[in-house]
Scaffold this active site. Structure first.
Site, PDB file in Angstrom:
ATOM      1  N   SER A 136      -0.453  -7.397   2.867  1.00  0.00           N
ATOM      2  CA  SER A 136      -0.402  -5.940   2.950  1.00  0.00           C
ATOM      3  C   SER A 136       1.001  -5.461   3.288  1.00  0.00           C
ATOM      4  O   SER A 136       1.730  -6.112   4.040  1.00  0.00           O
ATOM      5  CB  SER A 136      -1.382  -5.451   4.021  1.00  0.00           C
ATOM      6  OG  SER A 136      -1.171  -4.096   4.319  1.00  0.00           O
ATOM      7  N   LYS A 137       1.365  -4.310   2.735  1.00  0.00           N
ATOM      8  CA  LYS A 137       2.659  -3.722   3.072  1.00  0.00           C
ATOM      9  C   LYS A 137       2.733  -3.380   4.548  1.00  0.00           C
ATOM     10  O   LYS A 137       3.825  -3.268   5.110  1.00  0.00           O
ATOM     11  CB  LYS A 137       2.887  -2.455   2.238  1.00  0.00           C
ATOM     12  CG  LYS A 137       3.077  -2.719   0.749  1.00  0.00           C
ATOM     13  CD  LYS A 137       3.325  -1.429   0.008  1.00  0.00           C
ATOM     14  CE  LYS A 137       3.492  -1.675  -1.493  1.00  0.00           C
ATOM     15  NZ  LYS A 137       3.746  -0.414  -2.234  1.00  0.00           N
ATOM     16  N   ARG A 138       1.570  -3.215   5.188  1.00  0.00           N
ATOM     17  CA  ARG A 138       1.542  -2.858   6.599  1.00  0.00           C
ATOM     18  C   ARG A 138       1.558  -4.080   7.505  1.00  0.00           C
ATOM     19  O   ARG A 138       1.699  -3.938   8.723  1.00  0.00           O
ATOM     20  CB  ARG A 138       0.302  -2.009   6.894  1.00  0.00           C
ATOM     21  CG  ARG A 138       0.372  -0.615   6.275  1.00  0.00           C
ATOM     22  CD  ARG A 138      -0.860   0.211   6.587  1.00  0.00           C
ATOM     23  NE  ARG A 138      -2.041  -0.326   5.929  1.00  0.00           N
ATOM     24  CZ  ARG A 138      -2.386  -0.050   4.672  1.00  0.00           C
ATOM     25  NH1 ARG A 138      -1.625   0.744   3.948  1.00  0.00           N
ATOM     26  NH2 ARG A 138      -3.469  -0.554   4.133  1.00  0.00           N
ATOM     27  N   SER A 167       5.328  -8.767   6.279  1.00  0.00           N
ATOM     28  CA  SER A 167       5.689  -8.347   4.925  1.00  0.00           C
ATOM     29  C   SER A 167       6.963  -7.507   4.905  1.00  0.00           C
ATOM     30  O   SER A 167       7.589  -7.346   3.858  1.00  0.00           O
ATOM     31  CB  SER A 167       4.545  -7.542   4.293  1.00  0.00           C
ATOM     32  OG  SER A 167       4.479  -6.244   4.845  1.00  0.00           O
TER      33      SER A 167
END
Length: 520
Positions: A280-282, A286
């Protein structure tokens, strides 16, 4: 409809990848949206495209997809430029570099998209759709209930002038939809082989919102076509949109809006995290900022990201990006998801740390030590000289540069700011440590010459021979007293760099701590 010819007997040769394109004419693009902080999946895509272009001696285009005014920010745009600069992924065309196909920010190309949309509609390749969101959802629910595909059902495909007039009289606004063919779309993915999507799963999709704002489904293929992009290497999550983009590419060429070959597509494997889920970008791991803050080297980070789906050889995991570019073969990218392993990333980075020239490494440590407050802005000549001398002591012990902060703090903090790790004090500076520190203090005070060799000899004679202690028990109390920690750079070299005055002062200050242990 076969939009891109399917090649039988696919091999991994450059000839297959190039098709009818000459190596020097290869053009690939990296086209992120300026939303949020750059993430590792984005960097991996940039790296693969850069390596592909450099392998063939082609062109690497950097394009900004900033048509989402609500989410795009100038701060994120500047971060993208800074990221590519830091990584050393130089672009041939794009922001700052310029180029004959500019502008390279989509927010500056709106007139182009509007013109293309008009031509598509006038040629019957696209049409206005007046269906409301509620009507679309109602029909999708009915299709799902009947076990049928739930995409757009083509209701507005062939409206009469009277129907259009009636809808507009109601005040309805229209989106612009692409008219997809009633044929199977087949193409050869450079990573996954032949892929076919039949007409039952190809739905007329929206190109332009009712407010006139163009969508990704229009602007991305239009820019690729007008900029002469020959190969599109992007994430697996975009694979489902490829057949639709190929339909639009075909239409652009039929109308004479674009010329040249339709791009060849290759879809890179997903980067996954724990549990095999898409990273996830969160997720903290990442964000590229994490690796900047922790002091990853650009060489180490890029080396590890290159391994997320590709390898230079069965027995080689460490290589430069120039070596990667020379050997890069997109057909050898593994289609299976690649799991991001932070420990392996640190291990790869550690190899690069150990391979750096000492002066180079010490210079790269400066920003990390400045951020921690150990070095001034700018650092004094004396602190730079001390850091350069201390670097060999920690080079073999670091995986990432922020580990240098804990290892070297004892050398750079002022005496009034120097502290001991209380957990290490409790474990090492026990009552039996007092005679060890006293003996060490006497031995070091008697030295005429303060060098690594004389310090080691004096302490070994006083503590190992004199007190008959094993080295761990002999030197542990001295290490904690002088560096503040049980784990530190090599002791004797550390004492030489710290100097006689500070070393003796810290041993003296640590003696009461052993008495405190006695009272406890």
């Amino acid at each position: 409809m076969r939009v891109i010819p399917v090649t039988d007997g696919v091999d991994s040769s450059d000839a297959f990848v190039l098709g009818d394109v000459a190596a020097k004419d290869v053009r690939v693009r990296f086209c992120p949206s300026p939303t949020g902080n750059p993430h590792v999946g984005l960097v991996r895509s940039a790296l693969y495209n850069w390596a592909f272009a450099r392998h063939f001696g082609g062109t690497f285009v950097f394009r900004i997809e900033d048509t989402d005014a609500e989410r795009d920010t100038e701060e994120s745009y500047e971060a993208l430029l800074a990221t590519l600069r830091w990584l050393g992924l130089d672009w041939d065309e794009g922001p700052e570099a310029g180029g004959e196909y500019g502008p390279y920010r989509q927010s500056e190309r709106r007139e182009i998209y509007a013109d293309v949309a008009t031509k598509l509609r006038e040629a019957g390749k696209a049409y206005r759709c007046y269906c409301s969101a509620a009507e679309l959802e109602e029909r999708r629910d009915a299709a799902r209930a009947a076990g049928k595909p739930s995409g757009y059902d083509g209701k507005c495909r062939d409206l009469t002038d009277e129907q259009v007039a009636a809808y507009e009289a109601e005040g309805r606004e229209a989106v612009l939809r692409m008219r997809t063919p009633d044929e199977t779309v087949t193409f050869t993915d450079l990573v996954r082989g032949e892929i076919s999507v039949d007409e039952h799963n190809l739905f007329d999709y929206v190109l332009v919102r009712a407010n006139g704002h163009p969508l990704y489904t229009l602007v991305n293929p239009v820019d690729d076509a007008l900029m002469g992009i020959t190969h599109v290497l992007r994430g697996e999550d975009l694979l489902s949109s490829t057949p639709r983009q190929l339909v639009l590419h075909e239409a652009l060429r039929e109308l004479g809006i674009a010329s040249g070959p339709i791009p060849r597509f290759g879809h890179l494997p997903l980067v996954t995290g724990e549990g095999g889920k898409k990273l996830s970008k969160r997720a903290p791991e990442s964000s590229l900022q994490l690796y900047l803050d922790r002091g990853f080297l650009r060489e180490g980070l890029l080396n590890y990201l290159a391994l997320l789906g590709w390898s230079i050889g069965e027995d080689q995991e460490v290589f430069s990006i120039d070596e990667m570019a020379e050997a890069f073969d997109i057909t050898r990218v593994n289609a299976a998801a690649a799991r991001f392993d932070l420990k392996k990333a640190e291990a790869i980075n550690g190899i690069w740390v150990r391979n750096l020239d000492v002066n180079d490494l010490s210079e790269r440590m400066v920003p990390i030590l400045q951020e921690s407050g150990l070095l001034a802005h700018p650092p004094t000549p004396e602190s730079v000289e001390l850091l350069r001398a201390a670097t060999p002591l920690v080079q073999e012990r670091m995986g990432v540069l922020d580990e240098s902060v804990g290892m070297l703090a004892f050398l750079f903090v002022d005496d009034d700011a120097f502290t001991l790790d209380e957990g290490d004090v409790a474990k090492v500076l026990k009552p039996d440590a007092k005679p060890v520190l006293e003996a060490a203090q006497s031995a070091l005070e008697a030295l005429d010459e303060w060098t690594t060799e004389t310090i080691e000899e004096a302490l070994r004679v006083a503590l190992v021979d004199g007190l008959e202690l094993k080295p761990r028990l002999a030197f542990g109390p001295v290490r904690v007293a002088v560096t503040g920690r049980r784990v530190s750079p090599p002791l004797f070299e550390s004492l030489e760099l710290l100097g006689r005055e500070k070393t003796l002062a810290r041993i003296e200050a640590a003696l009461p701590r052993t008495e405190a242990s006695t009272q406890t």
